[in-house]
Design an enzyme around this catalytic site. Structure first.
Site, mmCIF file in Angstrom:
data_model
loop_
_atom_site.group_PDB
_atom_site.id
_atom_site.type_symbol
_atom_site.label_atom_id
_atom_site.label_comp_id
_atom_site.label_asym_id
_atom_site.label_seq_id
_atom_site.Cartn_x
_atom_site.Cartn_y
_atom_site.Cartn_z
ATOM 1 N N ASN A 8 0.863 -1.187 0.000
ATOM 2 C CA ASN A 8 0.000 0.000 0.000
ATOM 3 C C ASN A 8 0.906 1.246 0.000
ATOM 4 O OD1 ASN A 8 -1.427 2.281 1.062
ATOM 5 N ND2 ASN A 8 -3.104 0.915 1.545
ATOM 6 N N ASP A 10 -0.057 4.478 -0.111
ATOM 7 C CA ASP A 10 -0.733 5.721 0.304
ATOM 8 C C ASP A 10 0.204 6.693 1.015
ATOM 9 O OD1 ASP A 10 -3.038 4.558 -0.600
ATOM 10 O OD2 ASP A 10 -3.924 4.246 1.380
ATOM 11 N N HIS A 11 1.058 6.127 1.887
ATOM 12 C CA HIS A 11 1.825 7.044 2.735
ATOM 13 C C HIS A 11 3.049 7.650 2.058
ATOM 14 C CE1 HIS A 11 -1.132 6.616 5.652
ATOM 15 N NE2 HIS A 11 -0.894 5.346 5.912
ATOM 16 N N ARG A 19 3.683 18.625 2.211
ATOM 17 C CA ARG A 19 4.203 19.888 1.676
ATOM 18 C C ARG A 19 3.477 20.332 0.408
ATOM 19 N NH1 ARG A 19 9.316 21.806 3.326
ATOM 20 N NH2 ARG A 19 9.217 21.638 5.575
ATOM 21 N N HIS A 44 -5.418 3.773 -1.936
ATOM 22 C CA HIS A 44 -6.776 4.131 -1.499
ATOM 23 C C HIS A 44 -7.084 5.545 -1.977
ATOM 24 C CE1 HIS A 44 -9.711 4.316 2.226
ATOM 25 N NE2 HIS A 44 -10.302 4.672 1.090
ATOM 26 N N ARG A 46 -9.190 8.167 -1.426
ATOM 27 C CA ARG A 46 -10.199 8.561 -0.435
ATOM 28 C C ARG A 46 -11.050 9.695 -0.977
ATOM 29 N NH1 ARG A 46 -8.896 6.526 5.018
ATOM 30 N NH2 ARG A 46 -10.694 7.754 5.634
ATOM 31 N N ARG A 50 -6.931 12.897 0.606
ATOM 32 C CA ARG A 50 -5.904 13.389 1.525
ATOM 33 C C ARG A 50 -4.496 12.902 1.150
ATOM 34 N NH1 ARG A 50 -7.487 10.121 6.961
ATOM 35 N NH2 ARG A 50 -9.502 11.066 6.503
ATOM 36 N N HIS A 51 -4.408 11.787 0.445
ATOM 37 C CA HIS A 51 -3.058 11.355 -0.001
ATOM 38 C C HIS A 51 -3.053 11.009 -1.494
ATOM 39 C CE1 HIS A 51 -4.979 7.625 1.235
ATOM 40 N NE2 HIS A 51 -4.642 7.718 2.510
ATOM 41 N N GLU A 71 -8.335 0.566 -3.216
ATOM 42 C CA GLU A 71 -9.219 0.581 -2.042
ATOM 43 C C GLU A 71 -10.175 1.744 -2.215
ATOM 44 O OE1 GLU A 71 -6.948 0.990 1.505
ATOM 45 O OE2 GLU A 71 -6.003 -0.946 1.254
ATOM 46 N N THR A 101 -7.188 6.469 9.825
ATOM 47 C CA THR A 101 -7.087 5.386 8.852
ATOM 48 C C THR A 101 -8.378 4.579 8.945
ATOM 49 O OG1 THR A 101 -5.757 3.489 8.134
ATOM 50 C CG2 THR A 101 -5.872 3.870 10.508
ATOM 51 N N THR A 102 -8.571 3.615 8.032
ATOM 52 C CA THR A 102 -9.782 2.802 8.060
ATOM 53 C C THR A 102 -9.922 2.174 9.443
ATOM 54 O OG1 THR A 102 -9.229 2.288 5.780
ATOM 55 C CG2 THR A 102 -11.043 1.061 6.751
ATOM 56 N N GLU A 152 -11.276 -9.223 2.466
ATOM 57 C CA GLU A 152 -10.000 -8.899 3.113
ATOM 58 C C GLU A 152 -10.294 -8.805 4.592
ATOM 59 O OE1 GLU A 152 -7.293 -6.037 1.418
ATOM 60 O OE2 GLU A 152 -6.716 -5.343 3.412
ATOM 61 N N HIS A 192 -4.089 -4.595 7.499
ATOM 62 C CA HIS A 192 -4.271 -3.473 8.417
ATOM 63 C C HIS A 192 -3.408 -3.659 9.662
ATOM 64 C CE1 HIS A 192 -5.906 0.176 9.989
ATOM 65 N NE2 HIS A 192 -6.404 0.376 8.790
ATOM 66 N N GLY A 193 -2.457 -2.750 9.784
ATOM 67 C CA GLY A 193 -1.600 -2.752 10.974
ATOM 68 C C GLY A 193 -0.540 -3.836 11.010
ATOM 69 N N GLY A 214 1.050 -1.426 4.332
ATOM 70 C CA GLY A 214 1.521 -0.107 3.933
ATOM 71 C C GLY A 214 2.385 0.584 4.956
ATOM 72 N N HIS A 215 1.750 1.023 6.039
ATOM 73 C CA HIS A 215 2.401 1.943 6.971
ATOM 74 C C HIS A 215 3.751 1.435 7.490
ATOM 75 C CE1 HIS A 215 2.888 4.081 10.890
ATOM 76 N NE2 HIS A 215 2.662 5.091 10.076
HETATM 77 N N1 PXP Z 1 -6.064 -2.998 3.899
HETATM 78 C C1 PXP Z 1 -7.001 -2.027 3.982
HETATM 79 C C2 PXP Z 1 -8.384 -2.346 3.562
HETATM 80 C C3 PXP Z 1 -6.676 -0.737 4.438
HETATM 81 O O1 PXP Z 1 -7.631 0.220 4.511
HETATM 82 C C4 PXP Z 1 -5.331 -0.460 4.776
HETATM 83 C C5 PXP Z 1 -4.959 0.932 5.193
HETATM 84 O O2 PXP Z 1 -5.102 1.805 4.123
HETATM 85 C C6 PXP Z 1 -4.392 -1.493 4.661
HETATM 86 C C7 PXP Z 1 -4.791 -2.756 4.241
HETATM 87 C C8 PXP Z 1 -2.956 -1.280 5.016
HETATM 88 O O3 PXP Z 1 -2.851 -0.992 6.371
HETATM 89 P P1 PXP Z 1 -1.475 -0.516 6.984
HETATM 90 O O4 PXP Z 1 -1.113 0.780 6.326
HETATM 91 O O5 PXP Z 1 -1.773 -0.380 8.438
HETATM 92 O O6 PXP Z 1 -0.460 -1.597 6.678
#
Ligand code: PXP
Length: 240
Positions: A8, A10-11, A19, A44, A46, A50-51, A71, A101-102, A152, A192-193, A214-215
């Site tokens: 992912n 996004d970040h 910036r 994602h 959104r 935002r990103h 997403e 976040t979600t 998922e 997620h996480g 992702g994160h």
């Molecule tokens: N899966 C879904 C559905 C999510 O919404 C996210 C966060 O955008 C992720 C996976 C990835 O989560 P993380 O950034 O915590 O790894």
């Protein structure tokens, strides 16, 4: 089953938007990630942009050679963009403007009508549909009823669990949900996480196919570079 890694990105865009600059560019990150060996790119779009921006999704569609997973919420404008972009996969998530976040899985029952309307449209254009849900058999049954191909499983609670007992309980829920989903013909991803420390237990759940992360990877890449951050995660995921 050897698991796949969906990165992912996004970040990378979050850092760019800090910036309102033109870098770092999530498109460059996707190219590096594919060279490093990821199995797919997740982003994602959104509602509040935002990103990830519309431009990112359209460029990703052109350059991603593995699999593009979008997403998205059930917002009409976003659905329209998704049908036009034709990602390889979409993952439908709940979205709330104020969240960082979600925060949890989608309530499939509450959104059943809309899901039943749009999932066939994505199936028609060859986009595989996944629904992000908590490990709850009622939600899983509904996901099957609305003709999703994948669910998922939300690993958020597992990732946030602190005590051994909590971790065990959350892990059991994910294991049972995976067994139930596959027994009724759904394919299962998770995310997620997840991070370098907690991913192993999820890798051990045999039937899960793809981990969307992702994160933790993007954060670690600030220290060691994106290629190494990805390769270390791939090592954990593919080794099992
Ligand atoms: N899966 C879904 C559905 C999510 O919404 C996210 C966060 O955008 C992720 C996976 C990835 O989560 P993380 O950034 O915590 O790894």
């Amino acid at each position: 089953m050897i698991k796949k890694l969906g990165l992912n990105i996004d970040h990378v865009a979050t850092l760019r938007e800090a910036r309102k600059a033109i870098y770092p560019d999530p498109i460059y990150a996707a190219v590096i990630a594919e060279i490093a060996g990821v199995d797919g790119i997740t982003a994602h779009l959104r509602e509040d942009r935002r990103h990830i921006k519309d431009r990112d999704i359209r460029l990703l569609r052109q350059i991603v050679k593995t699999s593009l997973n979008l997403e998205m919420s059930l917002n009409d404008e976003i659905i329209k963009i998704a049908l036009d972009v034709k990602p390889d996969e979409i993952c439908i998530v709940p979205e709330n403007r104020m969240e960082i976040t979600t925060e949890g899985g989608l309530d499939v029952q509450k959104n059943k009508l809309k899901l039943s309307e749009i999932i066939p449209e994505f199936n028609k254009i060859g986009t595989k549909v996944s629904i992000f849900i908590d490990p709850d058999n009622k939600q899983i049954e509904k996901a099957k009823e609305v003709m999703a191909t994948y669910i998922e499983l939300n690993t958020g609670k597992y990732s946030e669990a602190k005590t051994e007992n909590e971790i065990y309980t959350e892990l059991q829920k994910l294991k049972e949900a995976t067994s139930f989903a596959t027994s009724i013909g759904l394919r299962v991803n998770a995310g997620h996480g997840l991070n370098y420390k907690n991913v192993k237990e999820i890798v051990n759940i045999e039937a899960i196919e793809t981990l969307n992360i992702g994160h933790s990877i993007i954060s670690y890449s600030v220290y060691v570079g994106l290629e190494r951050a990805i390769k270390e995660m791939l090592d954990l995921i593919k080794r099992g």
